[in-house]
Design an enzyme around this catalytic site. Structure first.
Site, mmCIF file in Angstrom:
data_model
loop_
_atom_site.group_PDB
_atom_site.id
_atom_site.type_symbol
_atom_site.label_atom_id
_atom_site.label_comp_id
_atom_site.label_asym_id
_atom_site.label_seq_id
_atom_site.Cartn_x
_atom_site.Cartn_y
_atom_site.Cartn_z
ATOM 1 N N LYS A 2 4.195 153.625 63.374
ATOM 2 C CA LYS A 2 2.828 153.559 64.116
ATOM 3 C C LYS A 2 1.251 154.519 63.392
ATOM 4 O O LYS A 2 1.452 155.618 63.782
ATOM 5 C CB LYS A 2 2.791 154.308 65.507
ATOM 6 C CG LYS A 2 3.076 153.593 66.701
ATOM 7 C CD LYS A 2 2.972 153.710 67.976
ATOM 8 C CE LYS A 2 4.167 153.135 68.774
ATOM 9 N NZ LYS A 2 4.422 153.212 70.269
ATOM 10 N N LYS A 57 15.156 144.060 69.107
ATOM 11 C CA LYS A 57 15.020 145.093 69.775
ATOM 12 C C LYS A 57 15.120 143.076 70.843
ATOM 13 O O LYS A 57 15.775 142.575 70.423
ATOM 14 C CB LYS A 57 13.200 144.966 69.138
ATOM 15 C CG LYS A 57 12.602 145.716 68.370
ATOM 16 C CD LYS A 57 11.377 146.036 68.996
ATOM 17 C CE LYS A 57 10.651 147.379 68.233
ATOM 18 N NZ LYS A 57 9.564 147.430 68.283
ATOM 19 N N ASP A 88 15.711 152.367 75.143
ATOM 20 C CA ASP A 88 14.693 152.285 75.854
ATOM 21 C C ASP A 88 14.078 153.096 77.007
ATOM 22 O O ASP A 88 14.439 152.334 78.189
ATOM 23 C CB ASP A 88 13.901 151.106 75.695
ATOM 24 C CG ASP A 88 12.574 150.945 75.271
ATOM 25 O OD1 ASP A 88 11.786 151.291 74.999
ATOM 26 O OD2 ASP A 88 12.304 149.425 76.353
#
Lengths: 273, 273, 273, 273, 273, 273
Positions: free
Chosen positions: A129, A161, A211
């Site tokens: 990011k 993912k 997560d």
């Protein structure tokens, strides 16, 4: 883009067809001396980028560094001294400051986070990011601030993912498929509960990303599996809760805000009169 | 660099020699649908940049926009829908989000500031304290947020600062010199007291920048000269004091933090299962 | 593109995969001295561009300038002396000359026009009718020749033309709309008669362009409004009629031919035997 | 640079960070129709470059060509019709015109010269005296105008000039040296008198350039050697004397002014109301 | 791309966001000395490219050349000595070697072929079967190895192949058409039998390519037409049969394998302990 | 550089200012059909690169693929069919073939090596000994051929070589240093004997490179440590000895010749008459 090219483009963005203020003033060239000064406390990063920015604009500028990347500065600390054609200093000033302020902002924020978890076994990781086109510089600032780099992009580490796993059918199938091709890059798998975590371990991957797992579950996972696999947590960690997470026993805490929401460190240029 | 080229370079920065996770998975191509969702309240900017990012990666992705630049979003609002090859969506995701989150962060911060001074005659200006290479996009985000653009660079407006004036000898001399060459760009002069302000007015410039002047003096200046010249104040203005400054009667308040210290707006991508 | 990059591309355009004449001659390197000589009378521009061209090709070439931009040369005047590897001089020769001849041609034509209106209050402006990719250099040549620069492109000044006005509904509406966004750039409006001119003045714009207005009307406009607004005339002005227009009282006369139809100034390179 | 890239850079030069006039007007998108119209008589070149310029800016513009490269136009002739977003047409207009006006200017001047020597055996050649970065386009315009291309650069033909010959010792030595390496490119030698011309012929070169030779001598050379070698004359040829030279019996007359001193052909864009 | 740019891109390809091995080692900078050593016998090419590669990475590296392009090296011969920062040498090493090994491989293979036909009148030509982006360097290596360059690309020589001829109708028609436009480049025609060869000669072209003609026919062609036109043979020539072809009397033998199938010459870098 | 950009630059390298053969022929555009045909047996790679090359040159070419990357072709097998403007096919032909021939040559050589060791547990790795600027494509060809990719460059894996170790003092010290910074990339260490190998294992690295170790020692190493660490051997492996090495029990054999010394696969284009 190479750092050198980023600097060149940044100067062009500001100067473009010419600095009309200076050009139209039509003054005799004068030599000036200017000092880059900290106006807030923090950790420096991008010192050399700033230096290169001045030099790219005018290779005859003489620059003396008083501080280097990683140094902590207080208000009024002198960071560097620039001597040379006044017009050149004025033309590179804003671009050089834009680099060093942003990168020092990231290093400062990172350092504050890293200090909060000193004494624990956890390490802070950055994310992807980052500011478009500045990833290399921002990830360097993160290292300077005392944290660590997660992968640089989609090309240097495998991160399976939820979507990848669903498409392959299972963690086991997904890992087995990538191992048919991969030999040189680490494999990480995103998991959402202990069962998936165990499946990932049994497949022989390098790291798992827990997560948005609740803290209790994270602690259980860390206690049982910490020595078998690298554990990374991701999401929702900030200055107020990082210590709890860091003491949970995980190896890594990844934090996007290091790069996407750091405030610029206040730094300015002062001409010697 | 053009926006199109910035997008291309940003994708290359992330993907480089290839997304090894997806490549090594070796799956049959599947069509997926994903939604870009707001996870915080704010003002959107960069919606089209995000859209272009997906399309640059794969021109067959179909994108439906539910929101546009300038729209206020609440948590869970859908911003756009992306349909097409899952691998393409995954490869462009991070880059598209990096653009829209940063630009929306700027628009959101700008908007908050602009709202604080509604009803006054003052306008907020941005500065050149932008992220290197992203100035055009960030200045657009500022306009979307409800503020105004100061000059884009050294090339499109004349701003005589302290150093220029000292080198020329006086405000009068400096202005006279640039007027020998300038016909098409506005002239602004930095002043530090009322006397300099009057000198600037008498030279016929378009705007003055009142540099770190005390509020009282600013009010005096505004009362006397507001109709004769554009007045801009700069430095030290933030959320807590902007209203006082805005009511002082000046035309412009320039704020670097709009672009150098905005937090990214939290936005993410969700795949439809 | 930066000037440095334009020079590099121009050299590549000429040399590409190599100067086969020199390469195939296989001679021992020899040091030569060459002189750049004017073969016609005129005003120089691009002296430094020519110098940089030689230096870009071979940074060991030693160049002594005898003349500088803006100097008037007569036939046989020496402009610069180049000393160094003969092969390098031969390889950069044509490109360096192509730059300086074109730019000096523009400066010479501009200067001739500017001389014709000396003593009047009018200034000559260039236009955007420049050679693609050379605008910055050509606009510099115009300044060197004694005229002034109109806007550099669509990005640094607002010029509301007939089409814009028609789309907005009226001059008043068009100006009001752009003022909702603009703070930092000058606004010019194209008008075709006195009534439109008055409307433009009442909207508070910086300049009007009197488009193909008859001389009588121009004089009337200048007499009445000269002190209220900058007046620019455009179209159909040339060496034979410029004096009449310049004495009409307008501030600016813009002339595309300065850049799109100047003849190259004859300049050549002579090797010292 | 490829033509496509030249067009892109030219548009960026003009538009840069955005067309503020159109952007700030904030109008609903409207579809317009515009016509490119000749305002002077001449030969067209660059028709397709202009078309590509509009399409590069906005690929949804619909363009109908009424004329093509090489066509002769009279005043008021329509060259092409452009239909699409008004803002797009306005943004590409100036750049498209700058290309087609310059290139048509070259084709027109070339054509006038070529017409003057019709019926003779001579062909007109261009030179490397072209606008930096536009050589490919300008040489194309020369062909369209009815003349021929000399070498494109230093890389595609061998031209031994006085300096090369002096460095090698003699024409014979120079030619012998290049023949040690060359197999695929033509060899031309610059000569200043008949003796040198004979030496060049005896070395077996493809062409000689008679440098500033008096007309009488040129005629003698042509009469004796015209069938043995290609003869090119260079220097001092213009509209008033070209016929005499063309009838001398030489094969080629090279003229730099075709590209370095052509006037732009007057062409403009008219919006349909 | 220029050689300088190719070197820069090649370094970026290898180093990209940074040499993590060296960066993470965090050692004090040390000065090292390394030697580039031949590990096989062959002809060197690319010596200067390798030197420039080191210098592009770090302009403070000091390089002493012991060998130059065209030199024959034996195993253990030292080619150059590099002194400077160890990290810099390690970072440029692989890229520098990749250039010099490939180019020397081409020169070595070319040289072996050239030696096989010494004493004949034939010359070996390369082709356009080069590595994408490295054509200029590879064609240089061919010259260094002792052979000659065919055209560099589609732009510097005319080669009418079977398809062109069929489209035009006949060799005569095809040649006549290109002569309507061509003045400065050589014309070659591909022929498949003696009749076509005679047609080509009668059209006045510079060279013919005898395409896969049997040796007997080649000999006949050479005997009859060798003095009238340049004869090139192409296809199927290798180390075992080249002598026969070379003695056939043709001028040129073109061989794609020189560039598309040469083995790299074994060269390595040794650090002095 | 992205593959798309490499293709564009490769086409520019060949075509540059234009294909003069086709341009000067001045023929009416005709539609042709051509087939890409294998002229030797091998494994295809670069099929899509070739396809993209044709499409980059002319997006209206219609291409039908008969074979795909990884397919084995025999002589005369049709690989793809190209239909469209004959001039476009001719202009892209050589560049498209240059890509597919080189990449298929690498895949073919790789495949032959991989077949030799089938049934063993060893995998073949490539190296960084690739053609400058083509690494991504060549490493893809290696995977297509049936081998595996070592690191892509200095940026995506840590490889501590003899020089790094010497500078740090010991393997243990070097590994400890890089672990202070590294979290996301694999670590490999070059070792020359069993003692160093054991030290590397005790430091916890991912892989060791056994540098030029005798086969006996390699076998001993594999027997003892194969399950504890990845073992790679490097140097001196070729078609004749690879089976012995593959049966030694190591995991990886890296071979530079896959990319630096593969012969192009013979493939050509045939026009349908």
């Amino acid at each position: 883009m190479q750092v050198k090219e980023i600097i060149r483009q940044a100067l062009m963005e500001d100067i473009h067809t010419g600095d009309i203020t200076t050009n139209y003033l039509d003054l005799e060239p004068v030599t000036s001396i200017a000092f880059m000064i900290a106006k807030a406390e923090g950790i420096l990063a991008g010192v050399d980028v700033a230096r290169q920015t001045f030099r790219e604009l005018d290779k005859d500028l003489k620059i003396t560094l008083y501080k280097k990347d990683g140094d902590r500065v207080k208000i009024k600390d002198e960071i560097m001294r620039i001597e040379g054609k006044a017009a050149s200093i004025l033309q590179a000033e804003r671009t050089a400051l834009n680099f060093i302020q942003r990168l020092s902002g990231i290093a400062t924020k990172t350092n504050a986070m890293a200090n909060l978890i000193q004494g624990t076994d956890a390490r802070i990781l950055d994310t992807r990011k980052t500011t478009p086109l500045l990833r290399e510089l921002e990830k360097q600032a993160v290292r300077i601030g005392g944290a660590f780099n997660h992968r640089f992009g989609l090309y240097d580490m495998i991160l399976l993912k939820e979507n990848h796993i669903r498409a392959a059918g299972s963690i086991t199938e997904a890992v087995s498929r990538v191992k048919m091709h991969n030999t040189s890059h680490k494999i990480e798998v995103e998991v959402t509960n202990l069962q998936e975590l165990e499946e990932a371990i049994s497949c022989g991957v390098d790291r798992v990303m827990l997560d948005n797992m609740p803290l209790d579950e994270i602690k259980t996972a860390a206690k049982k599996y910490r020595t078998k696999i690298e554990l990374e947590i991701s999401g929702g960690v900030n200055e107020t809760n990082i210590q709890k997470y860091a003491r949970s026993g995980v190896h890594y805490i990844s934090i996007g805000a290091l790069t996407h929401s750091a405030k610029a460190l206040d730094i300015s240029l002062l001409f010697k009169e």
